[in-house]
Design a protein around this motif. Structure first.
Motif, short mmCIF file in Angstrom:
data_model
loop_
_atom_site.label_atom_id
_atom_site.label_comp_id
_atom_site.label_asym_id
_atom_site.label_seq_id
_atom_site.Cartn_x
_atom_site.Cartn_y
_atom_site.Cartn_z
N THR A 275 0.83 -1.21 0.00
CA THR A 275 0.00 0.00 0.00
C THR A 275 0.86 1.25 0.00
O THR A 275 0.60 2.20 -0.75
N ARG A 276 1.90 1.25 0.81
CA ARG A 276 2.79 2.42 0.89
C ARG A 276 3.49 2.66 -0.45
O ARG A 276 3.60 3.80 -0.90
N ASP A 373 -2.58 9.34 3.87
CA ASP A 373 -1.33 9.42 4.63
C ASP A 373 -0.50 8.15 4.45
O ASP A 373 -1.03 7.05 4.37
N ILE A 374 0.83 8.34 4.42
CA ILE A 374 1.75 7.22 4.26
C ILE A 374 2.45 6.96 5.59
O ILE A 374 3.10 7.85 6.14
N VAL A 380 4.30 9.28 10.10
CA VAL A 380 3.21 9.40 9.13
C VAL A 380 3.50 10.61 8.25
O VAL A 380 3.73 11.71 8.76
N PHE A 381 3.49 10.40 6.91
CA PHE A 381 3.85 11.44 5.96
C PHE A 381 2.65 11.84 5.12
O PHE A 381 1.79 11.01 4.79
N THR A 394 5.55 12.16 14.00
CA THR A 394 6.01 10.95 14.65
C THR A 394 4.88 10.36 15.48
O THR A 394 4.19 11.09 16.20
N VAL A 395 4.67 9.05 15.36
CA VAL A 395 3.59 8.40 16.11
C VAL A 395 4.17 7.35 17.06
O VAL A 395 5.30 6.93 16.92
#
Length: 395
Positions: A275-276, A373-374, A380-381, A394-395
């Motif tokens: 997916t990314r 979102d990626i 997460v970008f 940052t997560v």
């Protein structure tokens, strides 16, 4: 039905049949180029120096069960002049313990450790390796991800393809042999879908670069301002390769595929990764939204079968089933070519894995389209068109 509608139907049918034919050309090119190029050892290194020095940059973030095995393979390379530059974002990274143990086990290998990421852009990989890139001794730089496992002659193979006119040599992504159905699915994807596009693109000298294992000329990048110039992109590998091509340098694959050997192997991890990658392709090349779904076996088969019934009055069901069977057989030939030996699973598992991959491919792509979102590791970008990082957290 008026003449305009009839003409439109025939134009659409011709377009779908032409696209279907083009995909078969890609398939055949990939098989032929794979048989010609992969696993072919070069006897000589065509460079000014017989064994030019290589600086190996290893970005590390955390550990997985195979990290020690993967890193150790770089300490046992059959190559006379190289240094290994390990890069971690902070001095508490657990990967440092493994690095230290290997440095003590192989004291004759030149190694350095760089702690603390630079802030030259939003791309975490470039931030991580930037100090090592600046400090590297040699002009040839090998950027290699932590999940890659090398054979002892892999670096020699890559350097052999670095001719005077070549600026970047990369390995086609593949996977090491592992147990379990997720490993089967992973190997089928990289041995068929990914290798089909990769080999055909390399033959046609198009940009197909995936930067998990890349040998490049440092001096060329420095002409663009160095690595930091590409820190605004998440898929920096694509744009680095494009820059080399724009400057007139050749880019090529080596004969050995990159052996991904991550200790994390499950269905959800694989789907998240696919997916990314699809999200990145869409952001960088918007036309992918139209053409990528149509490159899937099950999807293009539907449209091609309809087109053949319109253009030639061929039986729809017979055409579709023949299409799927022929595609399956070509994929079997392709994956055995990439594997260069017996696959670690039987034909029944290949059939099941192939069907799962082909049926889930369109779902993964459309899931990427509706997920803006990626997520990569713990970040997460958000991307803007063109692949530029717009924001991250940052997560």
């Amino acid at each position: 039905m008026n003449q305009l509608n009839i003409d439109t139907i025939y134009v659409l049918a011709l377009a779908f049949f032409t696209l279907w034919s083009a995909l078969w050309i890609v398939h055949i090119l990939a098989i032929l180029h794979g048989k010609f190029r992969l696993h072919r050892k070069k006897t000589e290194i065509c460079t000014e120096d017989m064994y030019p020095g290589v600086s190996i940059l290893k970005p590390l973030t955390g550990i997985d069960p195979n990290l020690a095995e993967n890193l150790e393979s770089f300490f046992t390379l059959a190559y006379p002049r190289y240094e290994i530059l390990f890069c971690v974002e902070n001095d508490k990274d657990p990967a440092l313990k493994i690095v230290q143990e290997l440095m003590e086990k192989y004291p004759n290998i030149v190694t350095k450790v760089f702690k603390g990421a630079s802030k030259v852009g939003a791309n975490p990989k470039i931030n991580n390796i930037y100090k090592a890139f600046q400090d590297s001794v040699y002009d040839l730089i090998l950027v290699s991800d932590s999940g890659i496992k090398m054979k002892n002659d892999t670096l020699l193979d890559m350097v052999a393809y670095m001719t005077d006119k070549t600026g970047l040599v990369h390995q086609m992504p593949y996977t090491s042999d592992k147990e379990g159905f997720p490993a089967v699915l992973e190997k089928i994807y990289f041995g068929t879908v990914q290798s089909r596009i990769y080999l055909a693109a390399d033959f046609l000298r198009r940009n197909c670069h995936t930067g998990m294992s890349t040998l490049l000329r440092k001096s060329v990048l420095e002409g663009k301002g160095g690595l930091k110039t590409f820190g605004c992109y998440l898929a920096e590998d694509f744009f680095i390769c494009r820059y080399f091509k724009e400057k007139g340098w050749r880019t090529t694959i080596s004969s050995q595929p990159a052996m991904q050997n991550s200790g994390v192997c499950d269905i959800s991890y694989f789907q998240a990764r696919m997916t990314r990658w699809a999200q990145l392709r869409v952001a960088m090349i918007p036309l992918v939204i139209i053409f990528e779904p149509l490159s899937e076996c099950m999807v293009i088969g539907v449209f091609a079968a309809w087109a053949s019934s319109v253009l030639f009055q061929w039986n729809y069901t017979t055409f579709y089933l023949t299409h799927i069977l022929t595609w399956f057989l070509c994929d079997w030939i392709l994956i055995t070519t990439v594997q260069n030996g017996a696959l670690p699973f039987n034909k029944f598992k290949f059939v099941v894995g192939w069907l799962v991959r082909e049926c889930s491919g369109p779902y993964i792509f459309f899931n990427a389209l509706i997920t803006p979102d990626i997520q990569w590791r713990n970040r997460v970008f958000k991307l803007s068109w063109g692949g530029v990082i717009k924001d991250f957290a940052t997560v």
